[in-house]
Each structure stands twice: as structure tokens, then as C-alpha cells.
Design an enzyme around this catalytic site. Structure first.
Site, PDB file in Angstrom:
ATOM      1  N   CYS A  47      37.167  40.370  -6.410  1.00 19.62           N
ATOM      2  CA  CYS A  47      37.970  40.734  -5.244  1.00 19.62           C
ATOM      3  C   CYS A  47      37.350  41.937  -4.518  1.00 19.62           C
ATOM      4  O   CYS A  47      36.344  41.781  -3.842  1.00 19.62           O
ATOM      5  CB  CYS A  47      39.426  40.960  -5.629  1.00 19.62           C
ATOM      6  SG  CYS A  47      40.563  40.888  -4.221  1.00 19.62           S
ATOM      7  N   LEU A  48      37.914  43.125  -4.663  1.00 21.19           N
ATOM      8  CA  LEU A  48      37.345  44.296  -4.001  1.00 21.19           C
ATOM      9  C   LEU A  48      35.908  44.528  -4.476  1.00 21.19           C
ATOM     10  O   LEU A  48      35.061  44.968  -3.702  1.00 21.19           O
ATOM     11  CB  LEU A  48      38.205  45.538  -4.255  1.00 21.19           C
ATOM     12  CG  LEU A  48      37.710  46.833  -3.615  1.00 21.19           C
ATOM     13  CD1 LEU A  48      37.643  46.716  -2.098  1.00 21.19           C
ATOM     14  CD2 LEU A  48      38.595  47.999  -4.033  1.00 21.19           C
ATOM     15  N   GLY A  49      35.612  44.210  -5.727  1.00 21.07           N
ATOM     16  CA  GLY A  49      34.245  44.352  -6.240  1.00 21.07           C
ATOM     17  C   GLY A  49      33.260  43.498  -5.474  1.00 21.07           C
ATOM     18  O   GLY A  49      32.134  43.927  -5.179  1.00 21.07           O
ATOM     19  N   MET A  50      33.646  42.270  -5.127  1.00 17.21           N
ATOM     20  CA  MET A  50      32.781  41.431  -4.307  1.00 17.21           C
ATOM     21  C   MET A  50      32.665  42.012  -2.902  1.00 17.21           C
ATOM     22  O   MET A  50      31.585  42.019  -2.308  1.00 17.21           O
ATOM     23  CB  MET A  50      33.307  39.998  -4.227  1.00 17.21           C
ATOM     24  CG  MET A  50      32.368  39.089  -3.423  1.00 17.21           C
ATOM     25  SD  MET A  50      32.996  37.438  -3.129  1.00 17.21           S
ATOM     26  CE  MET A  50      33.752  37.653  -1.527  1.00 17.21           C
TER      27      MET A  50
ATOM     28  N   GLU B 138      39.312  47.641   6.311  1.00 16.55           N
ATOM     29  CA  GLU B 138      40.457  48.187   5.582  1.00 16.55           C
ATOM     30  C   GLU B 138      40.301  49.700   5.380  1.00 16.55           C
ATOM     31  O   GLU B 138      41.264  50.439   5.443  1.00 16.55           O
ATOM     32  CB  GLU B 138      40.589  47.500   4.222  1.00 16.55           C
ATOM     33  CG  GLU B 138      41.764  47.985   3.406  1.00 16.55           C
ATOM     34  CD  GLU B 138      41.927  47.228   2.095  1.00 16.55           C
ATOM     35  OE1 GLU B 138      43.006  47.376   1.493  1.00 16.55           O
ATOM     36  OE2 GLU B 138      41.006  46.509   1.661  1.00 16.55           O
TER      37      GLU B 138
ATOM     38  N   ARG C  12      44.112  40.324   1.568  1.00 13.08           N
ATOM     39  CA  ARG C  12      44.230  40.202   3.022  1.00 13.08           C
ATOM     40  C   ARG C  12      42.879  40.291   3.723  1.00 13.08           C
ATOM     41  O   ARG C  12      42.766  39.968   4.888  1.00 13.08           O
ATOM     42  CB  ARG C  12      45.093  41.339   3.579  1.00 13.08           C
ATOM     43  CG  ARG C  12      46.524  41.330   3.166  1.00 13.08           C
ATOM     44  CD  ARG C  12      47.284  42.469   3.834  1.00 13.08           C
ATOM     45  NE  ARG C  12      48.547  42.714   3.187  1.00 13.08           N
ATOM     46  CZ  ARG C  12      49.600  41.917   3.256  1.00 13.08           C
ATOM     47  NH1 ARG C  12      49.549  40.822   3.955  1.00 13.08           N
ATOM     48  NH2 ARG C  12      50.710  42.218   2.619  1.00 13.08           N
TER      49      ARG C  12
ATOM     50  N   HIS D 118      40.786  36.005  -8.451  1.00 14.60           N
ATOM     51  CA  HIS D 118      41.057  36.764  -9.676  1.00 14.60           C
ATOM     52  C   HIS D 118      40.950  35.876 -10.919  1.00 14.60           C
ATOM     53  O   HIS D 118      41.963  35.371 -11.418  1.00 14.60           O
ATOM     54  CB  HIS D 118      42.446  37.404  -9.599  1.00 14.60           C
ATOM     55  CG  HIS D 118      42.515  38.495  -8.590  1.00 14.60           C
ATOM     56  ND1 HIS D 118      42.214  39.799  -8.916  1.00 14.60           N
ATOM     57  CD2 HIS D 118      42.800  38.473  -7.269  1.00 14.60           C
ATOM     58  CE1 HIS D 118      42.330  40.542  -7.836  1.00 14.60           C
ATOM     59  NE2 HIS D 118      42.676  39.760  -6.818  1.00 14.60           N
TER      60      HIS D 118
ATOM     61  N   GLU E  36      40.612  36.707 -13.917  1.00 11.39           N
ATOM     62  CA  GLU E  36      41.305  37.283 -15.073  1.00 11.39           C
ATOM     63  C   GLU E  36      42.681  36.650 -15.269  1.00 11.39           C
ATOM     64  O   GLU E  36      43.233  36.652 -16.370  1.00 11.39           O
ATOM     65  CB  GLU E  36      41.421  38.811 -14.950  1.00 11.39           C
ATOM     66  CG  GLU E  36      42.377  39.311 -13.896  1.00 11.39           C
ATOM     67  CD  GLU E  36      41.808  39.425 -12.493  1.00 11.39           C
ATOM     68  OE1 GLU E  36      42.453  40.076 -11.651  1.00 11.39           O
ATOM     69  OE2 GLU E  36      40.725  38.859 -12.214  1.00 11.39           O
TER      70      GLU E  36
END
Length: 185
Positions: A18-21, A42, A99, A144, A146
Site C-alpha cells: 500500500c503506502l510502501g508501494m 496526499e 484513496r 493488503h 496481510e
């Protein structure tokens, strides 16, 4: 950003969720594409190269409750990609909660500079996975995994990442033994 740059440049296993990508996209844009001012809208709404930006479907949303891209969505994997090899099938369903997405304005430039957009939404409007084909293990996903992983049944992406890290460790130690041979790749 610097940790991801080190992983990319030193061929260290990297797995961005997510944010890591999204941060991997920012790092690649800054250090490979040469877009020093790239960012996510963002965090830096006024940046001149928003390589990660608010999804079109979110632009008019004012009540932020449960309106984000939430739940399971299909992802089509590019034939011959590490992602397709890991999953062993051409399409998967993964759970999302976000988002912001990779900006489609930069997709061609990413591909021209070696970043593979290895997973896309079925209509090809959203980037779901990225990877570097010339890297031993550099994989990012917008979803995600996980949420589908279990201690004795790891998600294929986690199993692949751990196996890549173990290979790297063995290479550094100069051994060829496979202590994690039971972990699926």
C-alpha cells in the site's frame, strides 16, 4: 524513500504494501526518472509531479466515512512477471483500503525506465502491483495481502519475500543450504 533507494540500488529484497508501494513509486520517480519534486498529492498537494494522487472516484467525496476503495477487487497479472510466477495464475482477488493510487500520467515513463506495472485492475485503469524485473525481489502492491495471510498458510507474496531474503542471506554467508525449503515461493 532512502531505505527503498538502498534496497533498489543494492539489490536487497523489498516488499512494499500500500503506502510502501506508493513510496517506492516516489523513490523511483525521483532517482530513476529524475523528477526531484515528485511526491504523493496526499502529502504534498502542490508538488509539480504528483506520481501518486487521489483516485478520480474520490475527488468529489467530502464525507470520508466508508467511501474509500475498500474490499476485494480483482487484479490481472502481467504474463511473465514475478507476480504471475508467485501466484501461479493470471488473475487474483485482493483486499484494498485506500484513496490514493499511482498516477496514470506517469505509467509510460515508468515502463520506459524499467519499472514493470505487473498487476492492473481488469479495466487497466489502476496499478495494483509493480516490480523491477532486473532486481532479485522488488515487489510492491497497492492492496493488503496481510489480510489473507495466516501463520501456517502465508500469503504467496510473504512466502516469496521471506524466501528471497533467506536466499540473500545464504548468498552473503557463502552457503547454498536451503533452511527455509518448506516455504513456498
Amino acid at each position: 524513500v532512502e531505505a527503498i533507494r538502498a534496497a533498489r540500488e543494492l539489490s536487497l529484497p523489498f516488499f512494499g504494501i500500500c503506502l510502501g508501494m506508493q513510496v517506492a513509486i516516489i523513490e523511483f520517480s525521483r532517482h530513476v526518472l529524475g523528477l526531484d519534486d515528485s511526491h504523493s498529492s496526499e502529502f504534498a498537494p502542490e508538488c509539480s509531479n504528483p506520481v501518486v494522487s487521489l483516485m478520480d472516484s474520490q475527488r468529489e467525496v467530502t464525507d470520508k466515512g466508508g467511501t474509500m476503495r475498500l474490499g476485494a477487487y480483482p487484479c490481472r497479472l502481467q504474463r511473465g512477471s514475478k507476480a504471475a510466477e508467485i501466484y501461479g495464475q493470471p488473475e487474483v482477488s485482493e483486499r484494498h483500503r485506500h484513496r490514493y493510487e499511482v498516477s496514470n500520467r506517469y505509467r509510460e515513463r515508468f515502463a520506459e525506465h524499467g519499472l514493470r506495472l505487473s498487476g492492473l485492475s481488469p479495466d487497466e485503469s489502476l496499478v495494483e502491483m509493480i516490480e523491477l524485473p532486473v532486481h532479485p525481489w522488488f515487489v510492491g502492491c497497492q492492496f493488503h495481502p496481510e489480510l489473507q495471510s495466516r501463520p501456517l498458510r502465508p500469503h504467496p507474496l510473504f512466502a516469496g519475500f521471506v524466501a528471497a531474503a533467506a536466499r540473500r542471506r545464504r548468498e552473503e554467508a557463502g552457503t547454498t543450504a536451503a533452511p527455509l525449503a518448506h516455504v513456498n515461493q
